[in-house]
Design a protein around this motif. Structure first.
Motif, PDB file in Angstrom:
ATOM      1  N   TYR A  73      37.643  37.786  43.065  1.00 41.43           N
ATOM      2  CA  TYR A  73      37.016  38.817  42.243  1.00 41.43           C
ATOM      3  C   TYR A  73      37.247  40.162  42.901  1.00 41.43           C
ATOM      4  N   LEU A  74      37.806  41.073  42.137  1.00 41.05           N
ATOM      5  CA  LEU A  74      38.125  42.392  42.655  1.00 41.05           C
ATOM      6  C   LEU A  74      37.421  43.445  41.812  1.00 41.05           C
ATOM      7  N   GLU A  75      36.573  44.246  42.459  1.00 44.87           N
ATOM      8  CA  GLU A  75      35.917  45.364  41.789  1.00 44.87           C
ATOM      9  C   GLU A  75      36.762  46.597  42.007  1.00 44.87           C
ATOM     10  N   GLY A  76      36.934  47.394  40.956  1.00 41.50           N
ATOM     11  CA  GLY A  76      37.740  48.598  41.099  1.00 41.50           C
ATOM     12  C   GLY A  76      37.306  49.699  40.165  1.00 41.50           C
ATOM     13  N   GLN A  77      37.855  50.873  40.371  1.00 40.52           N
ATOM     14  CA  GLN A  77      37.520  52.018  39.535  1.00 40.52           C
ATOM     15  C   GLN A  77      38.017  51.820  38.111  1.00 40.52           C
ATOM     16  N   ASN A  78      39.081  51.037  37.959  1.00 39.71           N
ATOM     17  CA  ASN A  78      39.645  50.794  36.631  1.00 39.71           C
ATOM     18  C   ASN A  78      39.117  49.519  35.999  1.00 39.71           C
ATOM     19  N   GLY A  79      38.104  48.926  36.572  1.00 37.60           N
ATOM     20  CA  GLY A  79      37.518  47.705  36.029  1.00 37.60           C
ATOM     21  C   GLY A  79      37.447  46.604  37.068  1.00 37.60           C
ATOM     22  N   ASN A  80      36.820  45.523  36.694  1.00 34.60           N
ATOM     23  CA  ASN A  80      36.668  44.364  37.560  1.00 34.60           C
ATOM     24  C   ASN A  80      37.612  43.264  37.072  1.00 34.60           C
ATOM     25  N   PHE A  81      38.177  42.518  38.009  1.00 38.24           N
ATOM     26  CA  PHE A  81      39.182  41.530  37.647  1.00 38.24           C
ATOM     27  C   PHE A  81      38.890  40.172  38.269  1.00 38.24           C
ATOM     28  N   ALA A  82      39.077  39.133  37.471  1.00 36.77           N
ATOM     29  CA  ALA A  82      39.051  37.754  37.944  1.00 36.77           C
ATOM     30  C   ALA A  82      40.508  37.372  38.203  1.00 36.77           C
ATOM     31  N   ILE A  83      40.780  36.803  39.363  1.00 35.78           N
ATOM     32  CA  ILE A  83      42.141  36.409  39.728  1.00 35.78           C
ATOM     33  C   ILE A  83      42.127  34.921  40.048  1.00 35.78           C
ATOM     34  N   CYS A  84      43.034  34.190  39.451  1.00 36.76           N
ATOM     35  CA  CYS A  84      43.160  32.752  39.673  1.00 36.76           C
ATOM     36  C   CYS A  84      44.488  32.518  40.378  1.00 36.76           C
ATOM     37  N   GLN A  85      44.441  32.099  41.622  1.00 35.14           N
ATOM     38  CA  GLN A  85      45.659  31.905  42.414  1.00 35.14           C
ATOM     39  C   GLN A  85      45.831  30.431  42.768  1.00 35.14           C
ATOM     40  N   TYR A  86      47.099  29.990  42.748  1.00 39.04           N
ATOM     41  CA  TYR A  86      47.433  28.600  43.061  1.00 39.04           C
ATOM     42  C   TYR A  86      48.562  28.596  44.083  1.00 39.04           C
ATOM     43  N   SER A  87      48.348  27.855  45.157  1.00 38.91           N
ATOM     44  CA  SER A  87      49.292  27.838  46.272  1.00 38.91           C
ATOM     45  C   SER A  87      49.568  26.405  46.703  1.00 38.91           C
ATOM     46  N   ASN A  88      50.692  26.244  47.405  1.00 41.69           N
ATOM     47  CA  ASN A  88      50.991  24.972  48.056  1.00 41.69           C
ATOM     48  C   ASN A  88      51.165  25.236  49.546  1.00 41.69           C
TER      49      ASN A  88
END
Length: 157
Positions: A73-88
């Motif tokens: 979850y990233l809060e920012g001046q241009n809005g808040n964003f949910a990020i879904c990351q997948y790694s191996n």
């Protein structure tokens, strides 16, 4: 035809798991995302991206490689964003996300067993500089005394 039905089923089960009744958003569990990615449906997810090297290369070459997911979850001046990351084991395979209004508080865990998972938000530096004030909230899960990346956290759209 089978592939189309499979993609439709995966879409129904997990694409950015949104619920109309509570207007929330959750990242897919890694096992669902892996099937969706292998079937070619992940590119349709909002703000989808994948690096050309590293984890993506290995996952394309060996599609049965284990993936783990993490919600951020990233809060920012241009809005808040949910990020879904997948790694191996090599690195980032793919990510997607969307604009959200806030992260949701986690339900309290009633479990007293050391085997059950306890999910929580943890603030981490975005850069490797410990003096940085740029933080990102990451979803973590404690299992058997160790913290693991998790996709069990949710957001309000």
């Amino acid at each position: 035809m089978r592939k189309i039905l499979f993609v439709m089923l995966i879409t129904f089960l997990g694409s950015g798991v949104a619920s109309a009744e509570d207007d929330s958003f959750e990242c897919m569990q890694a096992t669902i995302f892996k099937a969706y990615y292998a079937a070619g449906g992940a590119q349709a997810l909002p703000a989808f991206s994948e690096p050309s090297e590293g984890g993506t290369r290995v996952q394309s070459q060996h599609p049965f490689t284990h993936l783990f997911g993490q919600t951020k979850y990233l809060e920012g001046q241009n809005g808040n964003f949910a990020i879904c990351q997948y790694s191996n084991h090599v690195g980032l395979v793919a990510q997607y996300g969307q604009r959200v209004t806030q992260r949701l508080d986690l339900k309290s865990d009633d479990c007293s067993s050391t085997d059950c998972a306890k999910t929580f938000w943890r603030d981490e530096w975005m850069d490797s500089d410990p003096n940085s004030e740029n933080l990102i909230a990451v979803c973590m899960e404690t299992r058997k005394g160790e913290n693991h990346p998790s996709t069990a956290c949710a957001f309000k759209k």
